[in-house]
Write a protein that holds these residues in place. Structure first.
Motif, PDB file in Angstrom:
ATOM      1  N   VAL A  44      76.884  78.647  54.806  1.00  0.00           N
ATOM      2  CA  VAL A  44      76.534  78.938  53.456  1.00  0.00           C
ATOM      3  C   VAL A  44      77.579  78.672  52.375  1.00  0.00           C
ATOM      4  O   VAL A  44      78.605  78.486  52.631  1.00  0.00           O
ATOM      5  N   SER A  45      77.155  78.846  51.090  1.00  0.00           N
ATOM      6  CA  SER A  45      78.172  78.251  50.125  1.00  0.00           C
ATOM      7  C   SER A  45      79.280  79.486  49.838  1.00  0.00           C
ATOM      8  O   SER A  45      80.209  79.226  49.113  1.00  0.00           O
ATOM      9  N   LEU A  46      78.784  80.815  49.843  1.00  0.00           N
ATOM     10  CA  LEU A  46      79.681  81.854  49.442  1.00  0.00           C
ATOM     11  C   LEU A  46      79.964  81.669  47.822  1.00  0.00           C
ATOM     12  O   LEU A  46      81.025  82.005  47.318  1.00  0.00           O
ATOM     13  N   TYR A  50      80.513  83.959  42.036  1.00  0.00           N
ATOM     14  CA  TYR A  50      81.095  83.072  40.954  1.00  0.00           C
ATOM     15  C   TYR A  50      79.601  82.784  40.144  1.00  0.00           C
ATOM     16  O   TYR A  50      79.907  82.594  38.555  1.00  0.00           O
ATOM     17  N   ILE A  51      78.581  82.453  40.611  1.00  0.00           N
ATOM     18  CA  ILE A  51      77.306  82.293  39.887  1.00  0.00           C
ATOM     19  C   ILE A  51      76.945  83.244  39.263  1.00  0.00           C
ATOM     20  O   ILE A  51      76.372  83.421  38.050  1.00  0.00           O
ATOM     21  N   ARG A  52      76.753  84.528  39.981  1.00  0.00           N
ATOM     22  CA  ARG A  52      76.481  85.876  39.261  1.00  0.00           C
ATOM     23  C   ARG A  52      77.013  86.046  37.907  1.00  0.00           C
ATOM     24  O   ARG A  52      76.431  86.338  37.162  1.00  0.00           O
ATOM     25  N   GLN A  79      66.456  74.863  46.289  1.00  0.00           N
ATOM     26  CA  GLN A  79      65.523  76.044  46.058  1.00  0.00           C
ATOM     27  C   GLN A  79      66.068  77.280  45.911  1.00  0.00           C
ATOM     28  O   GLN A  79      65.723  78.430  45.395  1.00  0.00           O
ATOM     29  N   GLU A  80      67.298  77.400  47.016  1.00  0.00           N
ATOM     30  CA  GLU A  80      67.944  78.675  46.894  1.00  0.00           C
ATOM     31  C   GLU A  80      68.497  78.993  45.451  1.00  0.00           C
ATOM     32  O   GLU A  80      68.512  80.290  45.159  1.00  0.00           O
ATOM     33  N   VAL A  81      69.157  78.406  45.035  1.00  0.00           N
ATOM     34  CA  VAL A  81      69.672  78.558  43.601  1.00  0.00           C
ATOM     35  C   VAL A  81      68.805  78.681  42.680  1.00  0.00           C
ATOM     36  O   VAL A  81      68.525  79.857  41.959  1.00  0.00           O
ATOM     37  N   PHE A  82      67.447  78.241  42.978  1.00  0.00           N
ATOM     38  CA  PHE A  82      66.370  78.554  41.774  1.00  0.00           C
ATOM     39  C   PHE A  82      65.696  79.805  42.177  1.00  0.00           C
ATOM     40  O   PHE A  82      65.020  80.308  41.361  1.00  0.00           O
ATOM     41  N   ALA A 152      71.568  89.071  56.902  1.00  0.00           N
ATOM     42  CA  ALA A 152      72.020  90.638  57.046  1.00  0.00           C
ATOM     43  C   ALA A 152      71.454  91.488  55.756  1.00  0.00           C
ATOM     44  O   ALA A 152      71.177  92.684  56.152  1.00  0.00           O
ATOM     45  N   ARG A 153      71.421  90.858  54.602  1.00  0.00           N
ATOM     46  CA  ARG A 153      71.038  91.716  53.460  1.00  0.00           C
ATOM     47  C   ARG A 153      69.456  92.218  53.738  1.00  0.00           C
ATOM     48  O   ARG A 153      69.048  93.373  53.572  1.00  0.00           O
ATOM     49  N   MET A 154      68.787  91.110  54.394  1.00  0.00           N
ATOM     50  CA  MET A 154      67.371  91.473  54.793  1.00  0.00           C
ATOM     51  C   MET A 154      67.363  92.365  55.712  1.00  0.00           C
ATOM     52  O   MET A 154      66.458  93.356  55.696  1.00  0.00           O
ATOM     53  N   GLY A 190      65.073  91.694  45.675  1.00  0.00           N
ATOM     54  CA  GLY A 190      65.117  91.493  46.938  1.00  0.00           C
ATOM     55  C   GLY A 190      64.786  92.881  47.636  1.00  0.00           C
ATOM     56  O   GLY A 190      64.101  92.700  48.557  1.00  0.00           O
ATOM     57  N   TRP A 191      65.216  93.777  47.205  1.00  0.00           N
ATOM     58  CA  TRP A 191      64.868  95.295  48.073  1.00  0.00           C
ATOM     59  C   TRP A 191      63.275  95.642  47.896  1.00  0.00           C
ATOM     60  O   TRP A 191      62.797  95.950  48.695  1.00  0.00           O
ATOM     61  N   ARG A 192      62.773  95.172  46.694  1.00  0.00           N
ATOM     62  CA  ARG A 192      61.305  95.440  46.437  1.00  0.00           C
ATOM     63  C   ARG A 192      60.294  94.605  47.372  1.00  0.00           C
ATOM     64  O   ARG A 192      59.617  94.787  48.116  1.00  0.00           O
TER      65      ARG A 192
HETATM   66  C1  FAD Z   1      67.970  93.048  49.783  1.00  0.00           C
HETATM   67  C2  FAD Z   1      68.654  91.625  49.141  1.00  0.00           C
HETATM   68  C3  FAD Z   1      69.447  92.120  48.032  1.00  0.00           C
HETATM   69  C4  FAD Z   1      70.274  90.939  47.392  1.00  0.00           C
HETATM   70  N1  FAD Z   1      71.138  91.212  46.561  1.00  0.00           N
HETATM   71  C5  FAD Z   1      71.727  90.266  45.681  1.00  0.00           C
HETATM   72  C6  FAD Z   1      72.421  90.368  44.433  1.00  0.00           C
HETATM   73  O1  FAD Z   1      72.640  91.809  44.172  1.00  0.00           O
HETATM   74  N2  FAD Z   1      73.219  89.674  44.061  1.00  0.00           N
HETATM   75  C7  FAD Z   1      72.688  88.126  44.484  1.00  0.00           C
HETATM   76  O2  FAD Z   1      73.592  87.221  43.778  1.00  0.00           O
HETATM   77  N3  FAD Z   1      72.116  87.804  45.243  1.00  0.00           N
HETATM   78  C8  FAD Z   1      71.357  88.839  45.966  1.00  0.00           C
HETATM   79  N4  FAD Z   1      70.574  88.579  47.074  1.00  0.00           N
HETATM   80  C9  FAD Z   1      70.204  87.259  47.205  1.00  0.00           C
HETATM   81  C10 FAD Z   1      71.043  86.582  48.420  1.00  0.00           C
HETATM   82  O3  FAD Z   1      71.213  87.374  49.524  1.00  0.00           O
HETATM   83  C11 FAD Z   1      72.563  86.086  47.965  1.00  0.00           C
HETATM   84  O4  FAD Z   1      72.161  85.625  46.646  1.00  0.00           O
HETATM   85  C12 FAD Z   1      73.154  85.334  48.918  1.00  0.00           C
HETATM   86  O5  FAD Z   1      73.318  85.749  50.406  1.00  0.00           O
HETATM   87  C13 FAD Z   1      74.428  84.800  48.341  1.00  0.00           C
HETATM   88  O6  FAD Z   1      75.322  84.217  49.372  1.00  0.00           O
HETATM   89  P1  FAD Z   1      75.723  82.477  49.118  1.00  0.00           P
HETATM   90  O7  FAD Z   1      76.101  82.365  47.723  1.00  0.00           O
HETATM   91  O8  FAD Z   1      76.714  82.250  50.205  1.00  0.00           O
HETATM   92  O9  FAD Z   1      74.477  81.939  49.423  1.00  0.00           O
HETATM   93  P2  FAD Z   1      73.839  80.478  49.717  1.00  0.00           P
HETATM   94  O10 FAD Z   1      73.014  80.636  50.813  1.00  0.00           O
HETATM   95  O11 FAD Z   1      75.028  79.568  49.950  1.00  0.00           O
HETATM   96  O12 FAD Z   1      72.877  80.233  48.487  1.00  0.00           O
HETATM   97  C14 FAD Z   1      73.319  79.510  47.230  1.00  0.00           C
HETATM   98  C15 FAD Z   1      73.118  80.308  46.041  1.00  0.00           C
HETATM   99  O13 FAD Z   1      71.681  80.436  45.844  1.00  0.00           O
HETATM  100  C16 FAD Z   1      71.155  81.468  45.436  1.00  0.00           C
HETATM  101  N5  FAD Z   1      70.541  82.383  46.393  1.00  0.00           N
HETATM  102  C17 FAD Z   1      70.529  82.307  47.861  1.00  0.00           C
HETATM  103  N6  FAD Z   1      69.652  83.255  48.155  1.00  0.00           N
HETATM  104  C18 FAD Z   1      69.038  83.821  47.307  1.00  0.00           C
HETATM  105  C19 FAD Z   1      67.980  84.909  47.091  1.00  0.00           C
HETATM  106  N7  FAD Z   1      67.376  85.349  48.356  1.00  0.00           N
HETATM  107  N8  FAD Z   1      67.733  85.312  45.929  1.00  0.00           N
HETATM  108  C20 FAD Z   1      68.542  84.757  44.951  1.00  0.00           C
HETATM  109  N9  FAD Z   1      69.122  83.970  44.925  1.00  0.00           N
HETATM  110  C21 FAD Z   1      69.637  83.373  46.218  1.00  0.00           C
HETATM  111  C22 FAD Z   1      72.738  82.437  45.315  1.00  0.00           C
HETATM  112  O14 FAD Z   1      72.979  82.194  43.685  1.00  0.00           O
HETATM  113  C23 FAD Z   1      73.579  81.687  45.950  1.00  0.00           C
HETATM  114  O15 FAD Z   1      74.994  81.530  45.595  1.00  0.00           O
HETATM  115  C24 FAD Z   1      69.890  89.640  47.731  1.00  0.00           C
HETATM  116  C25 FAD Z   1      69.018  89.366  48.918  1.00  0.00           C
HETATM  117  C26 FAD Z   1      68.504  90.410  49.499  1.00  0.00           C
HETATM  118  C27 FAD Z   1      67.537  90.197  50.506  1.00  0.00           C
END
Ligand code: FAD
Length: 406
Positions: A44-46, A50-52, A79-82, A152-154, A190-192
């Motif tokens: 994943v990108s982590l 930074y985007i937040r 799609q994930e970014v969107f 893990a959040r899910m 996400g929680w909803r």
């Molecule tokens: C219960 C729950 C709570 C969450 N709370 C937050 C939160 O407070 N803040 C937050 O930024 N994200 C939240 N997420 C979404 C998601 O889990 C994280 O954005 C993601 O895990 C961030 O890790 P990454 O940058 O390595 O993701 P990557 O898999 O690398 O995804 C790239 C980017 O896409 C976006 N993205 C990916 N998945 C999601 C998603 N499901 N919803 C929205 N954007 C997404 C993010 O900007 C992320 O940086 C939540 C998801 C769940 C299920």
């Protein structure tokens, strides 16, 4: 992995993006759901912290990814970014959902004061002492690192809600207090979604086999709820338009105010704008608490300090950090530079937006106008978040084209 993995600096954000972009294509699509543990995050990108805080914009991230991949190969990552953009737009058009989350969370917190059983159960969950395999590890990981993998959040939210049967709003609050990417829209919705409130009738049930498979067999919790019925809730309100973008009065010099919802918002100013001074607020307004949980607050403050150095260098004008959205300090800065307009990036629905509204009210009697500017990315995308993501995602090619990315 510790939170030091997320260096609070703009160059670190760009370096992470550069390193990740070559893996954002088919590799990401195939591997992204695997959570092999805090030390193995190459799938994943982590980038989310930074985007937040918009140390990186969605535009910048996808532009870089599209240098390495075709839109088809990077479809999943795009799609994930969107998803982030969609959740933001969805909440922007239904601010009542954020307010009712805050109210419900306050009600549940009030229960903790006089229900010792509930208080003990919530504390055990937050401290990772429930005995549920995996769940306890994720609670520790969240507190120690400020990050959890999406899967893990899910799982965590589902176990919290359906196995431990704790109020979902308190779980969402726990996330908000510890995530570096804590976000009103992505977190609440996400929680909803897990609880079956967001997509009426559909819940997310954590399953031991799925957890074993996608955690690389690190965990296979027993005793998980076998059923996950949607929690009772009012249906989501109908969308109201997300408001129209505002513009700066032409030729007027401005004070630029940056904040934790958009630390690189100087790019929003039209080219000829004369910036007389810059202020960067690390926190929110004192009357609108929570930006941010302690770990994020400290992290955002350091990121803001780094953003300050960048904008100072770029703008070559008096630039200072502020601890909060402080009307008196801003009024003084305007007086010193003889400006009457403060330009600031718009904060989406959440405590910073409330704080900016409050600030605007405080400044208005002094003749200073606070003008929030909406990013083109948001202005183009948000109005499409009227229904589910399935409908929204059909707009993605058009949105990429309109943003000059295709
Ligand atoms: C219960 C729950 C709570 C969450 N709370 C937050 C939160 O407070 N803040 C937050 O930024 N994200 C939240 N997420 C979404 C998601 O889990 C994280 O954005 C993601 O895990 C961030 O890790 P990454 O940058 O390595 O993701 P990557 O898999 O690398 O995804 C790239 C980017 O896409 C976006 N993205 C990916 N998945 C999601 C998603 N499901 N919803 C929205 N954007 C997404 C993010 O900007 C992320 O940086 C939540 C998801 C769940 C299920």
């Amino acid at each position: 992995m510790t939170s030091s993995r997320f260096t609070p600096a703009l160059n670190a954000a760009r370096a992470r993006l550069d390193a990740f972009a070559p893996r954002a294509g088919r590799h990401y699509a195939a591997e992204r759901n695997r959570d092999s543990g805090p030390e193995c995050r190459d799938n994943v990108s982590l980038l989310s912290p930074y985007i937040r805080h918009r140390a990186l914009t969605e535009h910048e991230v996808l532009a870089k990814v599209l240098q390495h991949h075709t839109p088809e190969a990077a479809e999943k990552f795009i799609q994930e970014v969107f998803w982030r953009t969609y959740w933001k737009g969805w909440l922007q058009m239904r601010p009542r959902v954020w307010r009712s989350f805050l109210d419900e969370c306050a009600n549940q917190k009030a229960r903790l004061a006089h229900e010792p059983g509930l208080r003990a159960a919530v504390m055990a969950a937050e401290q990772g002492r429930t005995g549920v395999e995996g769940f306890d590890d994720w609670a520790h990981e969240l507190v120690q690192t400020g990050y959890l993998h999406n899967h893990a959040r899910m799982w965590f939210a589902s176990i919290w809600t359906f196995t431990l049967q704790l109020p979902w709003t308190l779980g969402a609050d726990f996330f908000l207090r510890h995530l570096l990417d804590a976000d009103p829209a992505s977190n609440t919705l996400g929680w909803r979604w897990v609880a079956g409130i967001q997509t009426p009738g559909k819940t997310y049930r954590a399953d031991p086999d799925n957890i074993a498979r996608f955690s690389d067999h690190r965990f296979r919790p027993s005793r998980l709820a076998r059923e996950a019925h949607p929690l009772p809730a009012a249906p989501p309100p109908d969308p109201t338009p997300p408001g129209t973008a505002r513009h700066l009065p032409p030729g007027e010099p401005v004070l630029l105010l940056l904040h934790g919802d958009d630390l690189c918002g100087d790019a929003l100013l039209p080219a000829p704008t004369r910036v007389a001074a810059v202020r960067i607020a690390a926190g929110g307004h004192t009357q609108h608490p929570w930006p941010f949980g302690n770990p994020a607050a400290e992290w955002v403050a350091r990121l803001a300090a780094d953003a300050k150095a960048h904008v100072e260098n770029a703008r070559q004008c008096p630039t200072e950090g502020l601890a909060a959205l402080d009307a008196a300090a801003l009024q003084q800065a305007c007086a010193e530079t003889d400006v009457h307009v403060i330009a600031t990036p718009e904060a989406p629905v959440g405590p910073l937006a409330d704080g900016l509204e409050q600030l605007a009210r405080e400044l208005a009697p002094t003749g200073i106008e606070l003008i929030p500017l909406r990013r083109r990315w948001d202005a183009l995308a948000w109005p499409h978040a009227t229904h589910g993501f399935f409908r929204f995602k059909h707009q993605i090619p058009e949105l990429l084209t309109a943003n000059g990315l295709l």
